[in-house]
Write a protein that holds these residues in place. Structure first.
Motif, PDB file in Angstrom:
ATOM      1  N   LEU A 394      75.892  -2.819 -64.289  1.00  0.00           N
ATOM      2  CA  LEU A 394      75.206  -4.080 -64.017  1.00  0.00           C
ATOM      3  C   LEU A 394      75.131  -4.258 -62.514  1.00  0.00           C
ATOM      4  N   PHE A 395      73.992  -4.682 -62.033  1.00  0.00           N
ATOM      5  CA  PHE A 395      73.795  -4.947 -60.604  1.00  0.00           C
ATOM      6  C   PHE A 395      73.995  -6.442 -60.355  1.00  0.00           C
ATOM      7  N   ASN A 396      74.816  -6.744 -59.350  1.00  0.00           N
ATOM      8  CA  ASN A 396      75.120  -8.138 -58.997  1.00  0.00           C
ATOM      9  C   ASN A 396      75.648  -8.965 -60.167  1.00  0.00           C
ATOM     10  N   TYR A 397      76.559  -8.355 -60.929  1.00  0.00           N
ATOM     11  CA  TYR A 397      77.180  -9.102 -62.016  1.00  0.00           C
ATOM     12  C   TYR A 397      78.532  -8.478 -62.301  1.00  0.00           C
ATOM     13  N   PHE A 398      79.530  -9.324 -62.404  1.00  0.00           N
ATOM     14  CA  PHE A 398      80.860  -8.814 -62.709  1.00  0.00           C
ATOM     15  C   PHE A 398      81.247  -9.179 -64.132  1.00  0.00           C
ATOM     16  N   THR A 399      81.804  -8.236 -64.844  1.00  0.00           N
ATOM     17  CA  THR A 399      82.384  -8.521 -66.152  1.00  0.00           C
ATOM     18  C   THR A 399      83.530  -7.548 -66.389  1.00  0.00           C
ATOM     19  N   GLU A 400      84.464  -7.968 -67.212  1.00  0.00           N
ATOM     20  CA  GLU A 400      85.528  -7.062 -67.640  1.00  0.00           C
ATOM     21  C   GLU A 400      84.892  -5.836 -68.283  1.00  0.00           C
ATOM     22  N   LYS A 401      85.599  -4.722 -68.236  1.00  0.00           N
ATOM     23  CA  LYS A 401      85.107  -3.514 -68.895  1.00  0.00           C
ATOM     24  C   LYS A 401      84.903  -3.784 -70.391  1.00  0.00           C
ATOM     25  N   ILE A 402      83.759  -3.328 -70.893  1.00  0.00           N
ATOM     26  CA  ILE A 402      83.450  -3.526 -72.310  1.00  0.00           C
ATOM     27  C   ILE A 402      83.733  -2.219 -73.037  1.00  0.00           C
ATOM     28  N   ASN A 403      84.831  -2.179 -73.782  1.00  0.00           N
ATOM     29  CA  ASN A 403      85.145  -0.942 -74.505  1.00  0.00           C
ATOM     30  C   ASN A 403      84.695  -1.087 -75.943  1.00  0.00           C
ATOM     31  N   GLY A 404      83.667  -0.367 -76.301  1.00  0.00           N
ATOM     32  CA  GLY A 404      83.082  -0.567 -77.623  1.00  0.00           C
ATOM     33  C   GLY A 404      82.237  -1.827 -77.546  1.00  0.00           C
ATOM     34  N   GLY A 405      81.472  -2.088 -78.575  1.00  0.00           N
ATOM     35  CA  GLY A 405      80.718  -3.330 -78.591  1.00  0.00           C
ATOM     36  C   GLY A 405      79.482  -3.330 -77.719  1.00  0.00           C
ATOM     37  N   VAL A 406      78.954  -2.144 -77.432  1.00  0.00           N
ATOM     38  CA  VAL A 406      77.688  -2.090 -76.709  1.00  0.00           C
ATOM     39  C   VAL A 406      76.574  -1.848 -77.713  1.00  0.00           C
ATOM     40  N   SER A 407      75.529  -2.667 -77.667  1.00  0.00           N
ATOM     41  CA  SER A 407      74.398  -2.351 -78.539  1.00  0.00           C
ATOM     42  C   SER A 407      73.116  -2.209 -77.744  1.00  0.00           C
ATOM     43  N   LYS A 408      73.181  -2.470 -76.428  1.00  0.00           N
ATOM     44  CA  LYS A 408      72.007  -2.254 -75.582  1.00  0.00           C
ATOM     45  C   LYS A 408      71.721  -0.757 -75.533  1.00  0.00           C
ATOM     46  N   ILE A 409      70.472  -0.383 -75.739  1.00  0.00           N
ATOM     47  CA  ILE A 409      70.120   1.037 -75.644  1.00  0.00           C
ATOM     48  C   ILE A 409      69.045   1.225 -74.591  1.00  0.00           C
ATOM     49  N   THR A 410      69.305   2.129 -73.636  1.00  0.00           N
ATOM     50  CA  THR A 410      68.284   2.467 -72.653  1.00  0.00           C
ATOM     51  C   THR A 410      67.629   3.741 -73.164  1.00  0.00           C
ATOM     52  N   LYS A 411      66.402   3.983 -72.783  1.00  0.00           N
ATOM     53  CA  LYS A 411      65.690   5.085 -73.438  1.00  0.00           C
ATOM     54  C   LYS A 411      65.965   6.415 -72.754  1.00  0.00           C
ATOM     55  N   ASP A 412      67.242   6.754 -72.641  1.00  0.00           N
ATOM     56  CA  ASP A 412      67.565   8.077 -72.085  1.00  0.00           C
ATOM     57  C   ASP A 412      68.863   8.607 -72.658  1.00  0.00           C
TER      58      ASP A 412
END
Ligand code: NHW
Length: 412
Positions: A394-412
């Motif tokens: 993420l650019f210009n955004y802080f968040t705790e590390k997300i372990n698992g629980g990702v559903s965003k998919i980039t096309k690569d």
């Protein structure tokens, strides 16, 4: 580990100057949110980033993927210079239809497809793109963009053009008062918010073996390997291609299912949803399953990426067709024993996608990431852990590390 940097923070000459979390700042008490919330439109230059400090004889240009000539140029640049596997055996060969789909969703701005051309020959030598993205990060909704297809011609590498392209796209995005971005890369940069691994399920074993992307382990016969990867001829469930008439039901199911994940792509309008999920020949396959009352119970999709096979050795095989699991949702995700019923349902759905990809779309391999709920079927359905990882940033955004629980998919 796969998300460890190969150099110190000080050595990231570009990235250490950017609004991204830095390696080594683990101890800080930053809360989730923008790293710099003070920047305003007044801080943003109206002039393009200076190019001539890096290279002489080149100029900025704005590409338009709805213009066939431009699309052809972007396609050619990527086809010859984009991402290769670690041993340079294969290289992505995004089709023109695919690129158009990926870089022009609803809401795209006309100056977000940025190129660099040679002034005299007009040859396109570099590219980067942004598309609008509504992100949900834990409970926060963040208006952002997704950056993809960063590419510099092989002859112009190591001239610090990537930082220049990134600064220029940042500027053009900021002019619309958007201050956050999501991007993914195989390389480790400051600093991944999540890391997923690629997994591979061979479909056309003979062809993959011929090209050299799969190997027969010692002490195992080729027959054993082939039989392990036989694909069912018949599908388990009944499918219809996803179409507009299923939009309302599917979108509700999608939203419910995605509550399971901490990092997700939200589709706010019908237009956005249909753009992502209506089938496109040779690019995107998407289906819904219906119960006896005709109600949508599941949705599943995969996209198709061709690869060029490089090197003299494989003159006979020129391309591989690889299917990538994209988004899915199921009504099982909201039952009480959701992991167990979702696991069973996903198994059936995935087997059916393997069948569709192999017999109908002639794909040679089926890939998926260790994102979403894919851990529930990867082993059972014979997906093998790959050597590649995908880091989420993420650019210009802080968040705790997300372990698992990702559903965003980039096309690569
Ligand atoms: S990842 C795929 C990227 N493309 C490729 O791998 C294609 C083949 N390679 C190339 O074309 C998906 C070149 O090697 C590239 C680098 C262009 C990769 N992301 O120009 P220099 C995406 O498209 C850093 C970010 O001399 P080069 C996502 C590197 O660490 N940074 O190298 C794109 C170094 O910085 P450092 C990358 O080899 C997201 C600097 O670039 C990178 O000639 C972009 C060296 O530059 C990568 N993949 O060209 C970020 N690879 O700090 C968007 C290398 O270490 C951020 N680098 O000194 C958000 C912006 C928008 C914000 C809006 C709010």
């Amino acid at each position: 580990g796969p998300d460890e940097p190969s150099k110190t923070m000080e050595e990231f000459l570009f990235w250490k100057t950017q609004r991204v979390p830095q390696f080594g700042d683990e101890q800080t008490s930053l809360k989730q949110g923008p790293i710099d919330a003070k920047v305003t439109l007044a801080d943003i230059s109206k002039e393009p980033v200076n190019l001539s400090r890096n290279i002489q004889g080149f100029e900025w240009c704005t590409m338009d993927s709805s213009n066939d000539d431009h699309l052809e140029e972007i396609y050619t640049l990527l086809n010859e210079n984009y991402v290769e596997d670690l041993s340079s055996m294969i290289r992505f060969d995004y089709s023109k239809e695919f690129l158009k789909w990926a870089i022009s969703p609803p809401g795209t701005k006309s100056d977000w497809q940025v190129g660099i051309r040679a002034i005299v020959s007009k040859k396109l030598v570099a590219f980067i793109s942004a598309v609008p993205l509504h992100l949900k990060i834990n409970t926060a909704e963040v208006e952002s963009v997704e950056i993809n297809f960063l590419c510099v011609h092989k002859k112009l590498r190591s001239k610090r053009l990537a930082p220049v392209l990134i600064k220029e796209i940042s500027r053009r995005v900021a002019l619309y008062e958007i201050w956050q971005a999501l991007y993914t890369a195989g390389v480790v940069l400051p600093k991944p918010i999540a890391t997923a691994r690629y997994t591979h399920r061979p479909l056309n074993w003979d062809k993959l073996h011929d090209v050299g992307v799969v190997a027969v382990p010692e002490g195992v016969s080729e027959e054993t390997m082939k039989s392990k990867y036989v694909v069912n001829k018949k599908q388990n469930l009944k499918y219809v291609p996803f179409s507009e008439e299923y939009y309302e039901e599917t979108a509700i199911l999608f939203k419910q299912h995605n509550q399971r994940y901490k990092l997700q792509h939200i589709f706010k309008t019908k237009e956005e949803f249909l753009h992502q999920f209506l089938p496109i020949k040779n690019v995107l396959s998407s289906f819904v399953t219906l119960n006896d009352e005709g109600k949508v119970t599941d949705f599943i999709s995969y996209y198709i990426l061709p690869f060029n096979v490089l090197g003299e050795k494989h003159k006979t095989v020129e391309t591989l067709k690889v299917a990538y699991l994209f988004h899915y949702c199921s009504d099982c995700a909201s039952t009480l024993d959701n992991d167990r019923s979702l696991s069973a349902r996903l198994g059936l759905l995935i087997q059916d996608m393997l069948t569709d990809a192999f017999y109908k779309k002639k794909c040679d391999m089926f890939n998926c990431l260790t994102t979403q709920d894919n851990g529930l079927f990867i082993e059972n359905e014979n997906f093998n852990m790959g050597s590649g990882f995908l880091n989420f940033y993420l650019f210009n955004y802080f968040t705790e590390k997300i372990n698992g629980g990702v559903s965003k998919i980039t096309k690569d």
